[in-house]
Motif scaffolding. Sequence first.
Motif, PDB file in Angstrom:
ATOM      1  N   PRO A  57       0.814  -1.238   0.000  1.00  8.96           N
ATOM      2  CA  PRO A  57       0.000   0.000   0.000  1.00  8.96           C
ATOM      3  C   PRO A  57       0.836   1.271   0.000  1.00  8.96           C
ATOM      4  CG  PRO A  57      -0.889  -1.596   1.554  1.00  8.96           C
ATOM      5  CD  PRO A  57       0.431  -2.127   1.108  1.00  8.96           C
ATOM      6  N   LEU A  58       1.930   1.271   0.730  1.00  7.90           N
ATOM      7  CA  LEU A  58       2.791   2.459   0.765  1.00  7.90           C
ATOM      8  C   LEU A  58       3.508   2.658  -0.566  1.00  7.90           C
ATOM      9  CD1 LEU A  58       4.265   2.058   4.348  1.00  7.90           C
ATOM     10  CD2 LEU A  58       2.628   3.780   3.587  1.00  7.90           C
ATOM     11  N   ASP A  59       3.746   1.551  -1.285  1.00  6.08           N
ATOM     12  CA  ASP A  59       4.379   1.674  -2.597  1.00  6.08           C
ATOM     13  C   ASP A  59       3.428   2.328  -3.595  1.00  6.08           C
ATOM     14  OD1 ASP A  59       6.485   1.216  -4.463  1.00  6.08           O
ATOM     15  OD2 ASP A  59       5.342  -0.456  -5.282  1.00  6.08           O
ATOM     16  N   SER A 114      -7.343  -1.519  -4.410  1.00  7.37           N
ATOM     17  CA  SER A 114      -6.477  -0.590  -5.141  1.00  7.37           C
ATOM     18  C   SER A 114      -5.190  -0.299  -4.396  1.00  7.37           C
ATOM     19  CB  SER A 114      -7.229   0.723  -5.413  1.00  7.37           C
ATOM     20  OG  SER A 114      -8.277   0.504  -6.336  1.00  7.37           O
ATOM     21  N   LEU A 115      -5.190  -0.547  -3.078  1.00  5.72           N
ATOM     22  CA  LEU A 115      -3.964  -0.369  -2.305  1.00  5.72           C
ATOM     23  C   LEU A 115      -2.919  -1.417  -2.676  1.00  5.72           C
ATOM     24  CD1 LEU A 115      -5.508   0.384   1.206  1.00  5.72           C
ATOM     25  CD2 LEU A 115      -4.345   2.012  -0.298  1.00  5.72           C
ATOM     26  N   PHE A 116      -3.348  -2.450  -3.410  1.00  2.00           N
ATOM     27  CA  PHE A 116      -2.432  -3.511  -3.816  1.00  2.00           C
ATOM     28  C   PHE A 116      -2.305  -3.596  -5.338  1.00  2.00           C
ATOM     29  CE2 PHE A 116      -3.795  -4.552   0.415  1.00  2.00           C
ATOM     30  CZ  PHE A 116      -2.640  -5.013   1.032  1.00  2.00           C
ATOM     31  N   ARG A 117      -2.704  -2.497  -6.033  1.00  2.00           N
ATOM     32  CA  ARG A 117      -2.536  -2.471  -7.487  1.00  2.00           C
ATOM     33  C   ARG A 117      -1.045  -2.517  -7.820  1.00  2.00           C
ATOM     34  NH1 ARG A 117      -6.450  -1.597 -11.025  1.00  2.00           N
ATOM     35  NH2 ARG A 117      -5.003  -0.827 -12.594  1.00  2.00           N
ATOM     36  N   GLY A 118      -0.710  -3.320  -8.803  1.00  2.00           N
ATOM     37  CA  GLY A 118       0.699  -3.456  -9.167  1.00  2.00           C
ATOM     38  C   GLY A 118       1.459  -4.442  -8.305  1.00  2.00           C
ATOM     39  N   LEU A 119       0.754  -5.141  -7.379  1.00  2.00           N
ATOM     40  CA  LEU A 119       1.458  -6.091  -6.517  1.00  2.00           C
ATOM     41  C   LEU A 119       2.021  -7.251  -7.331  1.00  2.00           C
ATOM     42  CD1 LEU A 119       2.312  -7.058  -3.727  1.00  2.00           C
ATOM     43  CD2 LEU A 119       0.073  -8.136  -3.460  1.00  2.00           C
ATOM     44  N   GLY A 120       1.270  -7.669  -8.385  1.00  2.00           N
ATOM     45  CA  GLY A 120       1.771  -8.765  -9.230  1.00  2.00           C
ATOM     46  C   GLY A 120       3.120  -8.444  -9.840  1.00  2.00           C
ATOM     47  N   PRO A 121       3.193  -7.348 -10.643  1.00  2.00           N
ATOM     48  CA  PRO A 121       4.504  -6.992 -11.184  1.00  2.00           C
ATOM     49  C   PRO A 121       5.501  -6.570 -10.117  1.00  2.00           C
ATOM     50  CG  PRO A 121       2.850  -5.345 -11.769  1.00  2.00           C
ATOM     51  CD  PRO A 121       2.118  -6.519 -11.206  1.00  2.00           C
ATOM     52  N   SER A 122       4.976  -6.065  -8.977  1.00  2.00           N
ATOM     53  CA  SER A 122       5.882  -5.696  -7.898  1.00  2.00           C
ATOM     54  C   SER A 122       6.583  -6.936  -7.357  1.00  2.00           C
ATOM     55  CB  SER A 122       5.105  -4.990  -6.780  1.00  2.00           C
ATOM     56  OG  SER A 122       5.986  -4.406  -5.850  1.00  2.00           O
ATOM     57  N   LEU A 123       5.794  -7.997  -7.107  1.00  2.00           N
ATOM     58  CA  LEU A 123       6.402  -9.254  -6.671  1.00  2.00           C
ATOM     59  C   LEU A 123       7.285  -9.836  -7.769  1.00  2.00           C
ATOM     60  CD1 LEU A 123       3.508 -11.086  -4.779  1.00  2.00           C
ATOM     61  CD2 LEU A 123       5.714 -10.397  -3.830  1.00  2.00           C
ATOM     62  N   ALA A 328       5.824   9.437   1.969  1.00  2.00           N
ATOM     63  CA  ALA A 328       5.407   8.042   1.761  1.00  2.00           C
ATOM     64  C   ALA A 328       6.611   7.152   1.459  1.00  2.00           C
ATOM     65  CB  ALA A 328       4.402   7.964   0.617  1.00  2.00           C
ATOM     66  N   HIS A 329       7.573   7.682   0.717  1.00  2.00           N
ATOM     67  CA  HIS A 329       8.760   6.898   0.369  1.00  2.00           C
ATOM     68  C   HIS A 329       9.563   6.557   1.618  1.00  2.00           C
ATOM     69  CE1 HIS A 329      11.840   5.338  -2.278  1.00  2.00           C
ATOM     70  NE2 HIS A 329      12.747   6.067  -1.656  1.00  2.00           N
ATOM     71  N   LEU A 330       9.744   7.543   2.509  1.00  2.00           N
ATOM     72  CA  LEU A 330      10.494   7.292   3.734  1.00  2.00           C
ATOM     73  C   LEU A 330       9.754   6.319   4.644  1.00  2.00           C
ATOM     74  CD1 LEU A 330      11.846  10.852   4.629  1.00  2.00           C
ATOM     75  CD2 LEU A 330      13.162   8.900   3.797  1.00  2.00           C
ATOM     76  N   ILE A 331       8.411   6.504   4.742  1.00  2.00           N
ATOM     77  CA  ILE A 331       7.616   5.604   5.583  1.00  2.00           C
ATOM     78  C   ILE A 331       7.754   4.167   5.094  1.00  2.00           C
ATOM     79  CG2 ILE A 331       5.255   4.977   6.253  1.00  2.00           C
ATOM     80  CD1 ILE A 331       4.579   7.963   6.181  1.00  2.00           C
ATOM     81  N   THR A 333      10.318   2.979   2.679  1.00  2.00           N
ATOM     82  CA  THR A 333      11.621   2.458   2.307  1.00  2.00           C
ATOM     83  C   THR A 333      12.557   2.211   3.487  1.00  2.00           C
ATOM     84  OG1 THR A 333      13.332   2.702   0.611  1.00  2.00           O
ATOM     85  CG2 THR A 333      12.903   4.630   1.975  1.00  2.00           C
ATOM     86  N   VAL A 334      12.401   2.983   4.566  1.00  2.00           N
ATOM     87  CA  VAL A 334      13.291   2.780   5.715  1.00  2.00           C
ATOM     88  C   VAL A 334      13.003   1.433   6.391  1.00  2.00           C
ATOM     89  CG1 VAL A 334      13.968   3.665   7.976  1.00  2.00           C
ATOM     90  CG2 VAL A 334      13.722   5.238   6.049  1.00  2.00           C
ATOM     91  N   PRO A 335      11.730   1.138   6.755  1.00  2.00           N
ATOM     92  CA  PRO A 335      11.478  -0.215   7.272  1.00  2.00           C
ATOM     93  C   PRO A 335      11.715  -1.307   6.239  1.00  2.00           C
ATOM     94  CG  PRO A 335       9.410   0.997   7.032  1.00  2.00           C
ATOM     95  CD  PRO A 335      10.512   1.978   6.838  1.00  2.00           C
ATOM     96  N   SER A 336      11.503  -0.980   4.945  1.00  2.00           N
ATOM     97  CA  SER A 336      11.763  -1.969   3.894  1.00  2.00           C
ATOM     98  C   SER A 336      13.234  -2.374   3.872  1.00  2.00           C
ATOM     99  CB  SER A 336      11.368  -1.415   2.524  1.00  2.00           C
ATOM    100  OG  SER A 336       9.979  -1.273   2.419  1.00  2.00           O
TER     101      SER A 336
END
Length: 352
Positions: A57-59, A114-123, A328-331, A333-336
């Motif tokens: 979702p954050l992505d 919609s918070l998980f749109r692009g999860l397929g190509p993301s994975l 959003a990127h910091l929220i 990417t840092v834990p990521s």
Amino acid sequence: MQALHKNIDNGPAPKTFAKSSASDDPVTPHVHKATSPSTHFIAGATGGMVTALLTSPLDVLRTRLQSDFYRSQTKSAVAPPPQARVSLPRSFLLHFRETFDILFTIHRVEGWRSLFRGLGPSLTGVVPATAIKFWAYGNCKRLYPGLLGYDADSTSVHALSAATAGVVTGTATNPIWLVKTRLQLDKSHLESGGQPRYKSSYDCVKQVVKQEGLRGLYRGLAASYLGVIETTLHLASYERMKVMLANQNKLQGEKKNNELAQGLILSGAAGLSKLIAVLIAYPHEVLRTRLRQAPMANGRPKYTGVMQCLRLMVKEEGVVALYGGLTAHLIRTVPSAALTLGTYELVLKLLN
């Protein structure tokens, strides 16, 4: 005499072996020496999969904030009048408000899926991308010291390895990230009330190749190469912190009996190093997202190159646009970074 010779021969051997054991020296990177090339690949893939699932979702939120497609949705409600001069603190407050306004709008207007749109190509992208990155990084750290004559734990080796890994990963996975970005930015069904522009990842690839050619799949690649700066800063500073921690443990005479505490410290170091790298090199993320946007209604892309994109953004939206989606990127990417590197180090230990 035979018994004496036997005692002399057998006596020093255990002492010498114990003294040279890599596992007793916290500074010695025993993982690098014992690890096979494929182990880095498996560990990186595992770290990437865990991270992609937990931060999807954050992505989506970050991608939309980096684009100019969605910023107009909240601009009238959030932005001050054009003639008003906004102070730096107020600018940050407006940015936070815009971030959460878009997050709640996604859920309310488009539904939680919609918070998980692009999860397929993301994975599909994160798992091989992280696997390739850490495969290249881990094996470059093993090969470069011998090729260049540097110490295995020198910053130069870490920086060169990270830069090589960034270039290899960016080149190999750019089409996947382009598809993910197009899917996350697709709002044609909201405007027309019909179907989304791209029905699936495969349909997106077909449309891109048909309309823009094979080169269209590599839009944003130059901006990805700029991202090598972030990768280099992140991994080199992380390794530096890792060596400093090992040296401190050695000075204090600590054994590796509290691995949980050391793992948490290393995860914190991974997050901190990522924070520093992002703050320095973030604009390349926005440039890359803009370059990967779908063409305009007339079929022509709005942004045609890195420098043209940079000039046009600064002219139309100001320098602050280069930091769109930073919150959003910091929220995310840092834990990521902590998740990915923590999982990577854990899997390396388990596999070894």
